[in-house]
Design a protein around this motif. Structure first.
Motif, PDB file in Angstrom:
ATOM      1  N   VAL A  38      -6.011 -10.170  11.823  1.00 27.89           N
ATOM      2  CA  VAL A  38      -5.961  -8.769  11.397  1.00 27.89           C
ATOM      3  C   VAL A  38      -4.637  -8.483  10.680  1.00 27.89           C
ATOM      4  O   VAL A  38      -4.623  -7.827   9.625  1.00 27.89           O
ATOM      5  CB  VAL A  38      -6.152  -7.821  12.608  1.00 27.89           C
ATOM      6  N   ALA A  39      -3.545  -8.996  11.220  1.00 27.06           N
ATOM      7  CA  ALA A  39      -2.237  -8.784  10.597  1.00 27.06           C
ATOM      8  C   ALA A  39      -2.173  -9.430   9.219  1.00 27.06           C
ATOM      9  O   ALA A  39      -1.630  -8.840   8.269  1.00 27.06           O
ATOM     10  CB  ALA A  39      -1.134  -9.337  11.495  1.00 27.06           C
ATOM     11  N   ALA A  40      -2.743 -10.616   9.080  1.00 26.89           N
ATOM     12  CA  ALA A  40      -2.735 -11.305   7.789  1.00 26.89           C
ATOM     13  C   ALA A  40      -3.583 -10.554   6.773  1.00 26.89           C
ATOM     14  O   ALA A  40      -3.211 -10.455   5.596  1.00 26.89           O
ATOM     15  CB  ALA A  40      -3.228 -12.736   7.957  1.00 26.89           C
ATOM     16  N   LYS A  41      -4.705 -10.010   7.204  1.00 26.93           N
ATOM     17  CA  LYS A  41      -5.553  -9.252   6.288  1.00 26.93           C
ATOM     18  C   LYS A  41      -4.868  -7.966   5.844  1.00 26.93           C
ATOM     19  O   LYS A  41      -4.994  -7.556   4.682  1.00 26.93           O
ATOM     20  CB  LYS A  41      -6.907  -8.954   6.929  1.00 26.93           C
ATOM     21  N   LYS A  42      -4.135  -7.323   6.751  1.00 27.67           N
ATOM     22  CA  LYS A  42      -3.376  -6.130   6.375  1.00 27.67           C
ATOM     23  C   LYS A  42      -2.285  -6.482   5.368  1.00 27.67           C
ATOM     24  O   LYS A  42      -2.055  -5.745   4.406  1.00 27.67           O
ATOM     25  CB  LYS A  42      -2.746  -5.486   7.614  1.00 27.67           C
ATOM     26  N   GLU A  43      -1.621  -7.615   5.604  1.00 26.53           N
ATOM     27  CA  GLU A  43      -0.581  -8.048   4.682  1.00 26.53           C
ATOM     28  C   GLU A  43      -1.171  -8.329   3.300  1.00 26.53           C
ATOM     29  O   GLU A  43      -0.590  -7.955   2.273  1.00 26.53           O
ATOM     30  CB  GLU A  43       0.119  -9.297   5.212  1.00 26.53           C
ATOM     31  N   LEU A  44      -2.345  -8.967   3.263  1.00 22.74           N
ATOM     32  CA  LEU A  44      -3.004  -9.250   1.992  1.00 22.74           C
ATOM     33  C   LEU A  44      -3.353  -7.953   1.267  1.00 22.74           C
ATOM     34  O   LEU A  44      -3.163  -7.840   0.051  1.00 22.74           O
ATOM     35  CB  LEU A  44      -4.256 -10.093   2.212  1.00 22.74           C
ATOM     36  N   PHE A  45      -3.848  -6.985   2.005  1.00 25.32           N
ATOM     37  CA  PHE A  45      -4.164  -5.683   1.397  1.00 25.32           C
ATOM     38  C   PHE A  45      -2.915  -5.064   0.790  1.00 25.32           C
ATOM     39  O   PHE A  45      -2.936  -4.583  -0.356  1.00 25.32           O
ATOM     40  CB  PHE A  45      -4.770  -4.743   2.443  1.00 25.32           C
ATOM     41  N   ASN A  46      -1.820  -5.076   1.536  1.00 28.29           N
ATOM     42  CA  ASN A  46      -0.573  -4.496   1.036  1.00 28.29           C
ATOM     43  C   ASN A  46      -0.058  -5.235  -0.190  1.00 28.29           C
ATOM     44  O   ASN A  46       0.437  -4.611  -1.138  1.00 28.29           O
ATOM     45  CB  ASN A  46       0.491  -4.481   2.135  1.00 28.29           C
ATOM     46  N   LEU A  47      -0.170  -6.565  -0.180  1.00 30.53           N
ATOM     47  CA  LEU A  47       0.269  -7.343  -1.331  1.00 30.53           C
ATOM     48  C   LEU A  47      -0.573  -7.025  -2.566  1.00 30.53           C
ATOM     49  O   LEU A  47      -0.039  -6.888  -3.671  1.00 30.53           O
ATOM     50  CB  LEU A  47       0.204  -8.839  -1.022  1.00 30.53           C
ATOM     51  N   ARG A  48      -1.871  -6.912  -2.372  1.00 29.63           N
ATOM     52  CA  ARG A  48      -2.741  -6.568  -3.503  1.00 29.63           C
ATOM     53  C   ARG A  48      -2.432  -5.181  -4.039  1.00 29.63           C
ATOM     54  O   ARG A  48      -2.448  -4.941  -5.250  1.00 29.63           O
ATOM     55  CB  ARG A  48      -4.210  -6.632  -3.077  1.00 29.63           C
ATOM     56  N   PHE A  49      -2.133  -4.256  -3.136  1.00 33.78           N
ATOM     57  CA  PHE A  49      -1.801  -2.899  -3.543  1.00 33.78           C
ATOM     58  C   PHE A  49      -0.500  -2.901  -4.338  1.00 33.78           C
ATOM     59  O   PHE A  49      -0.407  -2.248  -5.388  1.00 33.78           O
ATOM     60  CB  PHE A  49      -1.675  -2.011  -2.300  1.00 33.78           C
ATOM     61  N   GLN A  50       0.503  -3.632  -3.871  1.00 37.82           N
ATOM     62  CA  GLN A  50       1.773  -3.736  -4.586  1.00 37.82           C
ATOM     63  C   GLN A  50       1.585  -4.390  -5.943  1.00 37.82           C
ATOM     64  O   GLN A  50       2.220  -4.007  -6.928  1.00 37.82           O
ATOM     65  CB  GLN A  50       2.787  -4.537  -3.773  1.00 37.82           C
ATOM     66  N   ASN A  51       0.703  -5.388  -6.011  1.00 41.14           N
ATOM     67  CA  ASN A  51       0.446  -6.074  -7.272  1.00 41.14           C
ATOM     68  C   ASN A  51      -0.216  -5.126  -8.279  1.00 41.14           C
ATOM     69  O   ASN A  51       0.121  -5.148  -9.470  1.00 41.14           O
ATOM     70  CB  ASN A  51      -0.433  -7.297  -7.043  1.00 41.14           C
TER      71      ASN A  51
END
Length: 68
Positions: free
Chosen positions: A23-36
């Motif tokens: 769950v933490a990794a998926k949240k991090e991926l979401f945040n990275l995609r949003f920043q990108n």
């Protein structure tokens, strides 16, 4: 190698710990995609790294469920 130690660390964890890490990794991926998307991400290779880590976590979860 770095990834072998990471996978060994994952195999030592329980199923609940693996799920929370997933769950933490998926949240991090979401945040990275949003920043990108908003052009705020400096290290774009981190997206690929997190995606591979998610796959590693899911693989270990599958292995544990087949053993049980």
């Amino acid at each position: 190698m770095k990834t072998n130690k990471y996978v060994e660390g994952l195999k030592a964890k329980t199923a609940a710990e693996l799920n929370t890490e997933l769950v933490a990794a998926k949240k991090e991926l979401f945040n990275l995609r949003f920043q990108n998307a908003t052009n705020q991400l400096d290290n774009t290779s981190r997206i690929k790294e997190v995606r591979k880590n998610i796959a590693r976590i899911q693989t270990v979860i599958t292995e544990k469920s087949k053993l049980a």
